[in-house]
Design a protein around this motif. Sequence first.
Motif, PDB file in Angstrom:
ATOM      1  N   ARG A 283       0.726  -1.219  -0.001  1.00  0.00           N
ATOM      2  CA  ARG A 283       0.059   0.240   0.111  1.00  0.00           C
ATOM      3  C   ARG A 283       0.890   1.273   0.049  1.00  0.00           C
ATOM      4  NH1 ARG A 283      -0.354  -2.700   4.604  1.00  0.00           N
ATOM      5  NH2 ARG A 283       0.249  -1.738   6.539  1.00  0.00           N
ATOM      6  N   LYS A 284       1.988   1.334   0.638  1.00  0.00           N
ATOM      7  CA  LYS A 284       2.830   2.513   0.698  1.00  0.00           C
ATOM      8  C   LYS A 284       3.186   2.847  -0.875  1.00  0.00           C
ATOM      9  CE  LYS A 284       4.721   1.830   5.401  1.00  0.00           C
ATOM     10  NZ  LYS A 284       5.938   1.421   6.194  1.00  0.00           N
ATOM     11  N   GLU A 285       3.686   1.964  -1.559  1.00  0.00           N
ATOM     12  CA  GLU A 285       4.017   1.882  -2.968  1.00  0.00           C
ATOM     13  C   GLU A 285       2.774   2.511  -3.893  1.00  0.00           C
ATOM     14  OE1 GLU A 285       5.871   2.150  -6.711  1.00  0.00           O
ATOM     15  OE2 GLU A 285       6.744   2.131  -4.407  1.00  0.00           O
ATOM     16  N   ILE A 286       1.805   1.871  -3.666  1.00  0.00           N
ATOM     17  CA  ILE A 286       0.546   2.149  -4.386  1.00  0.00           C
ATOM     18  C   ILE A 286       0.172   3.571  -4.162  1.00  0.00           C
ATOM     19  CG2 ILE A 286      -1.890   1.459  -4.623  1.00  0.00           C
ATOM     20  CD1 ILE A 286       0.299  -0.248  -5.725  1.00  0.00           C
ATOM     21  N   ARG A 287       0.233   4.170  -2.865  1.00  0.00           N
ATOM     22  CA  ARG A 287      -0.097   5.399  -2.582  1.00  0.00           C
ATOM     23  C   ARG A 287       0.595   6.748  -3.287  1.00  0.00           C
ATOM     24  NH1 ARG A 287      -0.220   4.447   3.864  1.00  0.00           N
ATOM     25  NH2 ARG A 287      -2.214   3.406   4.203  1.00  0.00           N
ATOM     26  N   LYS A 288       1.907   6.028  -3.838  1.00  0.00           N
ATOM     27  CA  LYS A 288       2.830   7.133  -4.367  1.00  0.00           C
ATOM     28  C   LYS A 288       2.162   7.527  -5.895  1.00  0.00           C
ATOM     29  CE  LYS A 288       7.039   5.467  -2.776  1.00  0.00           C
ATOM     30  NZ  LYS A 288       8.350   4.649  -3.105  1.00  0.00           N
ATOM     31  N   ASN A 289       1.198   6.748  -6.288  1.00  0.00           N
ATOM     32  CA  ASN A 289       0.526   7.125  -7.485  1.00  0.00           C
ATOM     33  C   ASN A 289      -0.790   6.377  -7.481  1.00  0.00           C
ATOM     34  OD1 ASN A 289      -0.744   7.574  -9.815  1.00  0.00           O
ATOM     35  ND2 ASN A 289       0.837   6.410 -11.046  1.00  0.00           N
ATOM     36  N   SER A 290      -1.691   6.830  -6.771  1.00  0.00           N
ATOM     37  CA  SER A 290      -3.105   6.008  -6.580  1.00  0.00           C
ATOM     38  C   SER A 290      -3.974   6.264  -7.747  1.00  0.00           C
ATOM     39  CB  SER A 290      -3.769   6.639  -5.291  1.00  0.00           C
ATOM     40  OG  SER A 290      -3.816   7.988  -5.571  1.00  0.00           O
ATOM     41  N   LEU A 291      -3.586   6.822  -8.612  1.00  0.00           N
ATOM     42  CA  LEU A 291      -4.752   7.095  -9.654  1.00  0.00           C
ATOM     43  C   LEU A 291      -5.152   5.790 -10.347  1.00  0.00           C
ATOM     44  CD1 LEU A 291      -4.699   9.756 -12.532  1.00  0.00           C
ATOM     45  CD2 LEU A 291      -4.888   7.495 -13.385  1.00  0.00           C
ATOM     46  N   PRO A 292      -4.220   4.825 -10.678  1.00  0.00           N
ATOM     47  CA  PRO A 292      -4.720   3.600 -11.076  1.00  0.00           C
ATOM     48  C   PRO A 292      -5.505   2.886 -10.349  1.00  0.00           C
ATOM     49  CG  PRO A 292      -2.118   3.708 -11.888  1.00  0.00           C
ATOM     50  CD  PRO A 292      -2.642   4.947 -10.822  1.00  0.00           C
ATOM     51  N   LEU A 293      -5.394   2.850  -8.918  1.00  0.00           N
ATOM     52  CA  LEU A 293      -6.112   2.099  -8.361  1.00  0.00           C
ATOM     53  C   LEU A 293      -7.728   2.946  -8.114  1.00  0.00           C
ATOM     54  CD1 LEU A 293      -6.259   0.000  -6.103  1.00  0.00           C
ATOM     55  CD2 LEU A 293      -5.606   1.471  -4.217  1.00  0.00           C
ATOM     56  N   MET A 294      -7.596   4.114  -8.163  1.00  0.00           N
ATOM     57  CA  MET A 294      -8.988   4.949  -8.076  1.00  0.00           C
ATOM     58  C   MET A 294      -9.722   4.313  -9.660  1.00  0.00           C
ATOM     59  SD  MET A 294      -9.382   8.928  -7.932  1.00  0.00           S
ATOM     60  CE  MET A 294      -7.966   9.038  -6.857  1.00  0.00           C
ATOM     61  N   TYR A 295      -8.999   4.404 -10.629  1.00  0.00           N
ATOM     62  CA  TYR A 295      -9.512   4.173 -11.860  1.00  0.00           C
ATOM     63  C   TYR A 295     -10.111   2.793 -11.816  1.00  0.00           C
ATOM     64  CZ  TYR A 295      -9.877   3.616 -16.912  1.00  0.00           C
ATOM     65  OH  TYR A 295     -10.369   3.461 -18.265  1.00  0.00           O
ATOM     66  N   LEU A 296      -9.305   1.699 -11.341  1.00  0.00           N
ATOM     67  CA  LEU A 296      -9.714   0.362 -11.069  1.00  0.00           C
ATOM     68  C   LEU A 296     -11.112   0.390 -10.307  1.00  0.00           C
ATOM     69  CD1 LEU A 296      -9.489  -2.571 -11.682  1.00  0.00           C
ATOM     70  CD2 LEU A 296      -7.960  -2.468  -9.698  1.00  0.00           C
ATOM     71  N   LEU A 297     -11.053   0.851  -9.243  1.00  0.00           N
ATOM     72  CA  LEU A 297     -12.373   0.933  -8.484  1.00  0.00           C
ATOM     73  C   LEU A 297     -13.594   1.338  -9.146  1.00  0.00           C
ATOM     74  CD1 LEU A 297     -13.629   0.565  -5.530  1.00  0.00           C
ATOM     75  CD2 LEU A 297     -13.077   2.798  -5.115  1.00  0.00           C
ATOM     76  N   PHE A 298     -13.405   2.443  -9.886  1.00  0.00           N
ATOM     77  CA  PHE A 298     -14.326   2.937 -10.747  1.00  0.00           C
ATOM     78  C   PHE A 298     -14.857   1.889 -12.048  1.00  0.00           C
ATOM     79  CE2 PHE A 298     -13.032   7.586 -10.044  1.00  0.00           C
ATOM     80  CZ  PHE A 298     -14.035   7.669  -8.794  1.00  0.00           C
ATOM     81  N   LEU A 299     -14.175   1.309 -12.476  1.00  0.00           N
ATOM     82  CA  LEU A 299     -14.131   0.147 -13.458  1.00  0.00           C
ATOM     83  C   LEU A 299     -14.957  -0.784 -12.907  1.00  0.00           C
ATOM     84  CD1 LEU A 299     -10.835  -0.133 -15.370  1.00  0.00           C
ATOM     85  CD2 LEU A 299     -12.904   0.946 -16.289  1.00  0.00           C
TER      86      LEU A 299
END
Length: 491
Positions: A283-299
């Motif tokens: 999660r620490k690494e993902i937080r550095k660029n959370s845009l893909p995770l946010m986009y995935l959640l919307f998908l």
Amino acid sequence: MKLIHFIKIIILLTSILFIFSLWQRQPDIDDAWIGEHAYWMADKGYVKSELMHGITNQHIRHIVHHKLFTLAGALFISIFGFSLFTLKSVSLFSLIVFLIIFYRYLKKRVNDQTLWIGMLLISVNAFIFQYSFVFRPEIMVMTLGFVSFIFLERGVNETFKLKWVLLGGLFAGLAAATHLNGLIFIASGGLLLFFKRKPKLAVLFGLAAIPGFAVYFYDFSREFGFDYWLYQIKDAPALHTIRDLPESLSLLERPFREQRRFFHSPKEISFSVLFIFLMIAGRKEIRKNSLPLMYLLFLVISLAAVSVHSTSKYLMLYMPVMVVLMSRAFSFVAIESTSDNNFFRLKTSSLAKWAVGLTMLYIGIQMYWNVNTSINKYDTNANRRFSETYFGKDTEELNILAPMNFIFNEIDHFNRIQSDLGYIDIQKTGLPLHGSFMLRYADSSALDYLIITKEYRSRFGMDTLTESQRNLEGFITIEKNNEFEILKNDR
């Protein structure tokens, strides 16, 4: 052995297995079902379906199909001729395009170690392995959707560069024109921009999607327009689904069944568990660029809303974004570099061991399915020999009921090939196609022969009829064995 060499060896072995699997790959039911749409598009310039003859007038005109994908199939047929391999090659071509794009995307954003982890996770996946050589639109939609994401991400990261946002919208529209589930890329892109407090860009993104999505309506006409499309959508038995709530409230039910898509069988479970673990551990690494995770959640939310079925193969639509996140997290959790930064090795922490263990489990389970996909072979000449044995060589005027895959390559040798699955769909409408009534219906449909496989013998009530009862309805049995029986209309 260096870790990166081990990864490349697995990818190489998977590639060799995949190439072997292409030779005489078994037909999928959708190769015939969807492939027939492309056949008629190439032959007549419009889509219809004789396989589904009698269902929502599909034998006259069919406008509920995967529009851009059908056009791609028709183009391949026009160039290479109609065959099972030609149809399957449409998805294979889409896979090649995707892998080039996916590789270049990772190459620009991560180190080599992370890049090859991503390539490994995507290449061994059983859904990618299977459906990249099936005439279904998911690989093409996945590719167009991922391109949309790349442009959208670039537009956001470059201080909302308008041209990239517009290109993202265009490709999202093309994804939706390929399969209506592709609407999730339009919805998710718009939601992402709204979340980034750029409502004007979200609107422009949606407007840019219109030209791409407009392809979906290319075969609408005054006679076969929106009302006809709605009729074929609402009355098609294949699109019916069992609901626990009334249709008007079915949207409320969908989020609570979405987990089935991720945990249906070991091949989905191994992928989903690995993803969840890596998202938590990294999660620490993902937080550095959370845009893909946010986009995935919307998908995920969008697919739950628009998808009729919770089938696992739709995971492929957003699998590239998941793998991008997984490769980043895996590198963070399990890999460290030496002092010269040119050599990478696995960490010895417990989290690293869990990451490696779950990844190996994922690879093993996926490869089990991939081997099974590869070893089951199909004789492309079997149907021709079957036809000549039981119907002779002059069959151009005959109408028959047969399994879906009988159209390979018999569609040009018969006047009409109607599918047994089509009869099952007619049963779902309430018409009792069973026993004597089924034979009377077949006679009214001007069918000359019925091929009833073991799978459908009891469902059609053929095992309840004596030969005299069959004769009474005008049919005689010309062949009967453990695998199938053939009835001839003798009227």
